[in-house]
Design a protein around this motif. Structure first.
Motif, PDB file in Angstrom:
ATOM      1  N   ASP A 108       0.840  -1.196   0.000  1.00 50.60           N
ATOM      2  CA  ASP A 108       0.000   0.000   0.000  1.00 50.60           C
ATOM      3  C   ASP A 108       0.878   1.250   0.000  1.00 50.60           C
ATOM      4  O   ASP A 108       1.798   1.377   0.806  1.00 50.60           O
ATOM      5  N   SER A 109       0.587   2.170  -0.909  1.00 47.00           N
ATOM      6  CA  SER A 109       1.423   3.364  -1.075  1.00 47.00           C
ATOM      7  C   SER A 109       1.387   4.299   0.124  1.00 47.00           C
ATOM      8  O   SER A 109       2.208   5.215   0.238  1.00 47.00           O
ATOM      9  N   THR A 133       9.609   5.583   5.464  1.00 44.32           N
ATOM     10  CA  THR A 133       9.102   6.883   5.892  1.00 44.32           C
ATOM     11  C   THR A 133       8.645   6.838   7.343  1.00 44.32           C
ATOM     12  O   THR A 133       8.979   7.711   8.149  1.00 44.32           O
ATOM     13  N   ILE A 134       7.870   5.795   7.686  1.00 43.22           N
ATOM     14  CA  ILE A 134       7.313   5.679   9.036  1.00 43.22           C
ATOM     15  C   ILE A 134       8.408   5.602  10.092  1.00 43.22           C
ATOM     16  O   ILE A 134       8.301   6.193  11.174  1.00 43.22           O
ATOM     17  N   ARG A 178      -7.032   0.079   7.210  1.00 41.94           N
ATOM     18  CA  ARG A 178      -7.681   0.292   5.921  1.00 41.94           C
ATOM     19  C   ARG A 178      -6.978  -0.450   4.786  1.00 41.94           C
ATOM     20  O   ARG A 178      -6.847   0.053   3.662  1.00 41.94           O
ATOM     21  N   CYS A 179      -6.514  -1.660   5.091  1.00 43.16           N
ATOM     22  CA  CYS A 179      -5.801  -2.468   4.092  1.00 43.16           C
ATOM     23  C   CYS A 179      -6.794  -3.028   3.071  1.00 43.16           C
ATOM     24  O   CYS A 179      -7.741  -3.737   3.420  1.00 43.16           O
ATOM     25  N   GLY A 180      -6.560  -2.729   1.803  1.00 47.47           N
ATOM     26  CA  GLY A 180      -7.449  -3.194   0.758  1.00 47.47           C
ATOM     27  C   GLY A 180      -7.459  -4.698   0.603  1.00 47.47           C
ATOM     28  O   GLY A 180      -8.501  -5.300   0.311  1.00 47.47           O
ATOM     29  N   VAL A 205      10.534  -5.926   2.311  1.00 52.83           N
ATOM     30  CA  VAL A 205       9.753  -6.759   1.406  1.00 52.83           C
ATOM     31  C   VAL A 205       8.308  -6.299   1.518  1.00 52.83           C
ATOM     32  O   VAL A 205       7.756  -6.240   2.622  1.00 52.83           O
ATOM     33  N   ARG A 206       7.697  -5.968   0.391  1.00 50.23           N
ATOM     34  CA  ARG A 206       6.316  -5.505   0.418  1.00 50.23           C
ATOM     35  C   ARG A 206       5.466  -6.355  -0.517  1.00 50.23           C
ATOM     36  O   ARG A 206       5.860  -6.635  -1.645  1.00 50.23           O
TER      37      ARG A 206
END
Length: 214
Positions: A46-47, A53-54, A107-109, A65-66
């Motif tokens: 998820d972008s 960044t976090i 809010r993970c799709g 790994v995403r």
């Protein structure tokens, strides 16, 4: 001729004038000496929830790994293609990371899709559906709880998926052996996109708690 979107080129210009300019020596050292990150981060693609960044990570600090819904499949040396498993293998066996963090987010799709599919597959291959079927039994149990709201069910499964991935990590012999020897630590985390809150999983109880930052 422009070979990349203009927005990306503008971002690159800012990167070269800013971060790269201030960390040139670090980038050159990493290029010459290679990477030695201490932490493997398994996160969602998820972008809105970029780990670098976090966690304000600099170059070379995180091996990331995403994938859809930050899932780790069980150990399956079956000769098929395994992107997440191969990255895990390299991080643990090649880079010798000391920590593995599985980080989910609000809010993970992907999680939403497995809780209540409302659309046809995006393609005949239905790659997302196959991937998310890893969470099938857990999703069925959560979706059947009518005492919870849709939002509560979503958050519950997002966090369950993190525990699920941690359990699957331990099916990999290299992870299991090193963790038992005290040479590898496993962690779970959940990030709320809306509020910026970070929740860490208690390794004993499995509960998610806000870490103290003071």
């Amino acid at each position: 001729m422009v070979h990349l979107p203009e927005k990306l080129l503008n971002g690159y210009r800012n990167f070269m004038a800013g971060r790269y300019a201030s960390e040139t020596s670090r980038y050159r050292t990493l290029a010459d000496d290679g990477q030695t990150p201490e932490t493997l981060m398994i996160a969602c693609c998820d972008s809105r929830s970029a780990p670098e960044t976090i966690f304000d990570a600099g170059p070379g600090e995180l091996f990331v790994v995403r994938n859809v819904a930050n899932l780790v499949p069980p150990y399956a040396p079956d000769g098929e293609y395994h992107a997440t498993s191969s990255a895990l293998e390299f991080a643990v066996q090649g880079l010798k990371v000391k920590n593995i963090v599985v980080m989910g987010h609000g809010r993970c799709g992907g999680i939403k899709s497995v809780l209540g599919p409302t659309h046809e597959p995006l393609s005949p291959g239905d790659f997302i559906g196959k991937w998310m079927s890893l969470l099938g039994p857990a999703a069925e149990a959560v979706s059947g709880n009518t005492m919870m709201t849709a939002g509560e069910r979503q958050t519950a499964l997002e966090r369950i998926s993190i525990r699920f991935s941690l359990a699957n990590l331990r099916t990999f012999p290299c992870v299991d052996i090193l963790e038992k020897k005290g040479r590898l630590n496993l962690y779970g985390a959940w990030f709320d996109i809306s509020t910026g809150e970070l929740w860490a999983m208690n390794p004993v109880t499995g509960d998610f708690e806000r870490p103290r930052l003071d």
